[in-house]
Design an enzyme around this catalytic site. Sequence first.
Site, PDB file in Angstrom:
ATOM      1  N   ASP A 132      38.463  26.780  42.870  1.00  0.00           N
ATOM      2  CA  ASP A 132      39.049  28.105  43.065  1.00  0.00           C
ATOM      3  C   ASP A 132      40.532  28.079  42.723  1.00  0.00           C
ATOM      4  OD1 ASP A 132      36.822  29.489  43.810  1.00  0.00           O
ATOM      5  OD2 ASP A 132      37.223  29.442  45.960  1.00  0.00           O
ATOM      6  N   ARG A 182      35.734  31.204  35.603  1.00  0.00           N
ATOM      7  CA  ARG A 182      35.572  32.456  36.351  1.00  0.00           C
ATOM      8  C   ARG A 182      36.854  33.258  36.137  1.00  0.00           C
ATOM      9  NH1 ARG A 182      35.699  31.345  42.285  1.00  0.00           N
ATOM     10  NH2 ARG A 182      33.580  30.574  42.010  1.00  0.00           N
ATOM     11  N   LYS A 185      40.898  39.156  38.686  1.00  0.00           N
ATOM     12  CA  LYS A 185      42.195  39.827  38.641  1.00  0.00           C
ATOM     13  C   LYS A 185      43.248  39.046  39.434  1.00  0.00           C
ATOM     14  CE  LYS A 185      40.332  44.467  37.928  1.00  0.00           C
ATOM     15  NZ  LYS A 185      40.297  45.884  38.369  1.00  0.00           N
ATOM     16  N   GLY A 186      42.868  38.555  40.618  1.00  0.00           N
ATOM     17  CA  GLY A 186      43.802  37.811  41.460  1.00  0.00           C
ATOM     18  C   GLY A 186      44.067  38.539  42.755  1.00  0.00           C
ATOM     19  N   ALA A 187      44.219  37.785  43.847  1.00  0.00           N
ATOM     20  CA  ALA A 187      44.316  38.422  45.164  1.00  0.00           C
ATOM     21  C   ALA A 187      45.427  37.862  46.039  1.00  0.00           C
ATOM     22  CB  ALA A 187      42.980  38.276  45.890  1.00  0.00           C
ATOM     23  N   HIS A 225      34.390  43.757  40.787  1.00  0.00           N
ATOM     24  CA  HIS A 225      33.570  44.877  41.254  1.00  0.00           C
ATOM     25  C   HIS A 225      33.914  46.153  40.497  1.00  0.00           C
ATOM     26  CE1 HIS A 225      33.948  42.104  44.763  1.00  0.00           C
ATOM     27  NE2 HIS A 225      32.654  42.279  44.785  1.00  0.00           N
ATOM     28  N   ARG A 286      42.629  39.179  52.481  1.00  0.00           N
ATOM     29  CA  ARG A 286      42.784  39.373  51.028  1.00  0.00           C
ATOM     30  C   ARG A 286      41.742  40.348  50.488  1.00  0.00           C
ATOM     31  NH1 ARG A 286      44.193  33.936  51.310  1.00  0.00           N
ATOM     32  NH2 ARG A 286      42.145  33.206  50.665  1.00  0.00           N
ATOM     33  N   ARG A 287      40.550  40.340  51.086  1.00  0.00           N
ATOM     34  CA  ARG A 287      39.536  41.313  50.654  1.00  0.00           C
ATOM     35  C   ARG A 287      39.964  42.731  51.023  1.00  0.00           C
ATOM     36  NH1 ARG A 287      38.624  36.959  49.309  1.00  0.00           N
ATOM     37  NH2 ARG A 287      39.961  37.819  47.691  1.00  0.00           N
TER      38      ARG A 287
END
Length: 305
Positions: A132, A182, A185-187, A225, A286-287
């Site tokens: 990751d 993978r 966008k980045g979080a 998404h 973060r979500r």
Amino acid sequence: MEAISKRFFLYLSYNKALDRMAKRWGSKFGANKIIGGQTFSQAIPLITQLNQEGFQVTVDHLGEFVDSVDDAREHVRECIESLMAIAHHQLDTEMSVKLTSLGLDISRDLVLEHMELILSKAKQYGITVTLDMEDSSRCPAILDIYKTLRQKYDNVGTVIQSYLYRSDEDVEALQQFSPYLRLVKGAYKESGKVAFPEKQKVDENLKHLIKKQLLNGHYTAVASHDEAIIDYTIGLVKEHNIPNDRFEFQMLYGMRNQLQADLVKKGYTVRIYLPYGEDWYGYFMRRLAERPANIAFALKGIFSK
């Protein structure tokens, strides 16, 4: 308002006091709806169900920013035991790992030692492991470790974040390794000195990276998404006659369930990112930062019985 909301939840994601309280509370407040459980054993029935519904999975033992060798070794033990359980139960799942949970902030040699243990066991069972990506300050070290491991292991992939200015050059530098990437966008909370502040630029760069990776002939996981990104990818592969076994869509467990199911029905590979473990707090924040709609989702979880 959306930008303020994002900054707020990213700020909360780094709050260690709230993280400690979250561990005591467990996975309430809606978090149980986006993680697979607090142990891998708890996640096995869910993985089995997802596989039966046509989804592939990648599991992630939650945790990051470990500063103790003992804690890092505990994460390694957990990863290896999970790999053995995946093989035993014949689950269709890969594994994702955060290198800070394996000792990245302690020692490069330590994290390489730990990844060798994990990858050798994963290779024995035919399981792919993805490194990751984390915040931009750790990006160079993660990609350097990926390159080192890739010279010996073909069952390792990594992640590129489109909000970073450097990502196009990173993808170019990885081409010699025929990388499994993978693309996201980045979080993480990043400075305008290293990351695009405008969503439009982030989206444009993600499309650019998807096209570059696919046309270079390397396996591509489009992790988004965003239906505009998904539609772009579908249009691109049709235009260039790219077979469906050269790419996949990846989405988070508990997010956009109908979209996930629709893509499977259309014959596309969809992999569900399924985290598990007690260290769910930073991931959850973060979500919430990524999409305002996730906030309403979480509040519903707080008050639902």
